[in-house]
Design a protein around this motif. Sequence first.
Motif, PDB file in Angstrom:
ATOM      1  N   ASN A   1       0.803  -1.231   0.000  1.00  0.00           N
ATOM      2  CA  ASN A   1       0.000   0.000   0.000  1.00  0.00           C
ATOM      3  C   ASN A   1       0.832   1.274   0.000  1.00  0.00           C
ATOM      4  O   ASN A   1       0.261   2.368  -0.008  1.00  0.00           O
ATOM      5  N   ASP A   2       2.139   1.147   0.025  1.00  0.00           N
ATOM      6  CA  ASP A   2       2.979   2.337   0.032  1.00  0.00           C
ATOM      7  C   ASP A   2       2.967   2.997  -1.353  1.00  0.00           C
ATOM      8  O   ASP A   2       3.195   2.318  -2.368  1.00  0.00           O
ATOM      9  N   PRO A   3       2.722   4.303  -1.418  1.00  0.00           N
ATOM     10  CA  PRO A   3       2.646   4.986  -2.715  1.00  0.00           C
ATOM     11  C   PRO A   3       3.924   4.853  -3.555  1.00  0.00           C
ATOM     12  O   PRO A   3       3.845   4.733  -4.774  1.00  0.00           O
ATOM     13  N   SER A   4       5.085   4.851  -2.906  1.00  0.00           N
ATOM     14  CA  SER A   4       6.337   4.709  -3.657  1.00  0.00           C
ATOM     15  C   SER A   4       6.436   3.336  -4.312  1.00  0.00           C
ATOM     16  O   SER A   4       6.815   3.214  -5.479  1.00  0.00           O
ATOM     17  N   ILE A   5       6.096   2.310  -3.554  1.00  0.00           N
ATOM     18  CA  ILE A   5       6.146   0.947  -4.092  1.00  0.00           C
ATOM     19  C   ILE A   5       5.104   0.778  -5.192  1.00  0.00           C
ATOM     20  O   ILE A   5       5.378   0.175  -6.234  1.00  0.00           O
ATOM     21  N   ILE A   6       3.924   1.317  -4.977  1.00  0.00           N
ATOM     22  CA  ILE A   6       2.880   1.250  -6.008  1.00  0.00           C
ATOM     23  C   ILE A   6       3.389   1.881  -7.302  1.00  0.00           C
ATOM     24  O   ILE A   6       3.204   1.337  -8.392  1.00  0.00           O
ATOM     25  N   GLY A   7       4.078   3.012  -7.186  1.00  0.00           N
ATOM     26  CA  GLY A   7       4.644   3.679  -8.360  1.00  0.00           C
ATOM     27  C   GLY A   7       5.709   2.849  -9.046  1.00  0.00           C
ATOM     28  O   GLY A   7       5.770   2.785 -10.280  1.00  0.00           O
ATOM     29  N   ILE A   8       6.560   2.219  -8.258  1.00  0.00           N
ATOM     30  CA  ILE A   8       7.627   1.374  -8.815  1.00  0.00           C
ATOM     31  C   ILE A   8       7.011   0.202  -9.570  1.00  0.00           C
ATOM     32  O   ILE A   8       7.435  -0.122 -10.685  1.00  0.00           O
ATOM     33  N   LEU A   9       6.017  -0.425  -8.978  1.00  0.00           N
ATOM     34  CA  LEU A   9       5.385  -1.572  -9.635  1.00  0.00           C
ATOM     35  C   LEU A   9       4.610  -1.154 -10.878  1.00  0.00           C
ATOM     36  O   LEU A   9       4.551  -1.901 -11.850  1.00  0.00           O
ATOM     37  N   ALA A  10       4.049   0.046 -10.858  1.00  0.00           N
ATOM     38  CA  ALA A  10       3.267   0.518 -12.005  1.00  0.00           C
ATOM     39  C   ALA A  10       4.144   0.916 -13.184  1.00  0.00           C
ATOM     40  O   ALA A  10       3.695   0.896 -14.329  1.00  0.00           O
ATOM     41  N   ASP A  11       5.391   1.259 -12.931  1.00  0.00           N
ATOM     42  CA  ASP A  11       6.295   1.729 -13.978  1.00  0.00           C
ATOM     43  C   ASP A  11       6.942   0.554 -14.711  1.00  0.00           C
ATOM     44  O   ASP A  11       8.101   0.234 -14.511  1.00  0.00           O
ATOM     45  N   ARG A  12       6.179  -0.059 -15.561  1.00  0.00           N
ATOM     46  CA  ARG A  12       6.660  -1.238 -16.288  1.00  0.00           C
ATOM     47  C   ARG A  12       7.646  -0.908 -17.407  1.00  0.00           C
ATOM     48  O   ARG A  12       8.264  -1.801 -17.962  1.00  0.00           O
ATOM     49  N   SER A  13       7.796   0.363 -17.731  1.00  0.00           N
ATOM     50  CA  SER A  13       8.711   0.733 -18.803  1.00  0.00           C
ATOM     51  C   SER A  13      10.163   0.841 -18.326  1.00  0.00           C
ATOM     52  O   SER A  13      11.085   0.830 -19.138  1.00  0.00           O
ATOM     53  N   SER A  14      10.369   0.941 -17.019  1.00  0.00           N
ATOM     54  CA  SER A  14      11.727   1.034 -16.483  1.00  0.00           C
ATOM     55  C   SER A  14      12.410  -0.328 -16.520  1.00  0.00           C
ATOM     56  O   SER A  14      11.755  -1.363 -16.355  1.00  0.00           O
ATOM     57  N   PRO A  15      13.732  -0.326 -16.687  1.00  0.00           N
ATOM     58  CA  PRO A  15      14.473  -1.598 -16.657  1.00  0.00           C
ATOM     59  C   PRO A  15      14.332  -2.292 -15.303  1.00  0.00           C
ATOM     60  O   PRO A  15      14.169  -1.638 -14.268  1.00  0.00           O
ATOM     61  N   GLN A  16      14.426  -3.592 -15.324  1.00  0.00           N
ATOM     62  CA  GLN A  16      14.304  -4.394 -14.101  1.00  0.00           C
ATOM     63  C   GLN A  16      15.314  -3.971 -13.036  1.00  0.00           C
ATOM     64  O   GLN A  16      14.977  -3.885 -11.860  1.00  0.00           O
ATOM     65  N   ILE A  17      16.534  -3.684 -13.440  1.00  0.00           N
ATOM     66  CA  ILE A  17      17.558  -3.301 -12.469  1.00  0.00           C
ATOM     67  C   ILE A  17      17.186  -1.996 -11.772  1.00  0.00           C
ATOM     68  O   ILE A  17      17.394  -1.845 -10.569  1.00  0.00           O
ATOM     69  N   ASP A  18      16.606  -1.061 -12.502  1.00  0.00           N
ATOM     70  CA  ASP A  18      16.185   0.201 -11.895  1.00  0.00           C
ATOM     71  C   ASP A  18      15.067  -0.033 -10.890  1.00  0.00           C
ATOM     72  O   ASP A  18      15.070   0.541  -9.795  1.00  0.00           O
ATOM     73  N   ARG A  19      14.124  -0.865 -11.251  1.00  0.00           N
ATOM     74  CA  ARG A  19      13.019  -1.160 -10.344  1.00  0.00           C
ATOM     75  C   ARG A  19      13.527  -1.870  -9.093  1.00  0.00           C
ATOM     76  O   ARG A  19      13.098  -1.566  -7.976  1.00  0.00           O
ATOM     77  N   ALA A  20      14.459  -2.800  -9.269  1.00  0.00           N
ATOM     78  CA  ALA A  20      15.045  -3.499  -8.123  1.00  0.00           C
ATOM     79  C   ALA A  20      15.768  -2.515  -7.207  1.00  0.00           C
ATOM     80  O   ALA A  20      15.602  -2.559  -5.987  1.00  0.00           O
TER      81      ALA A  20
END
Length: 118
Positions: A79-98
């Motif tokens: 439920n954290d807004p930052s995590i929700i944003g990270i998960l929603a940003d499917r265009s970013s590379p996997q390493i960036d999301r990690a």
Amino acid sequence: MLELDRKQMTAIGETQLRNNLADFLNRHLGGKAPLQLDQLDAELDAVIAHCRKAGLRSQRAVAAYALACSLFGNERVGNDPSIIGILADRSSPQIDRALLIEMWTAAAYSDFRRLQRG
């Protein structure tokens, strides 16, 4: 000769990922985590499935998310807004999301430690 198809290799990889995560969490958190360690396999299966639905494909990204959930609970992380944003940003590379999940976890843990010291 033994032949494995792609689906079988994926299943083996998922099982290995879950086993490695369970081993790491048991060794390093050992009962201090919100997840019940006796139910860890089922919980990790659910966390990994959630990560896959959110487009996290790399083992590093999934492991970072699972560690965050183990430290702070699935509900707080999910439920954290930052995590929700990270998960929603499917265009970013996997390493960036990690890395973003890892940075969120480090910041949340730092805040937690600071609050404990009072």
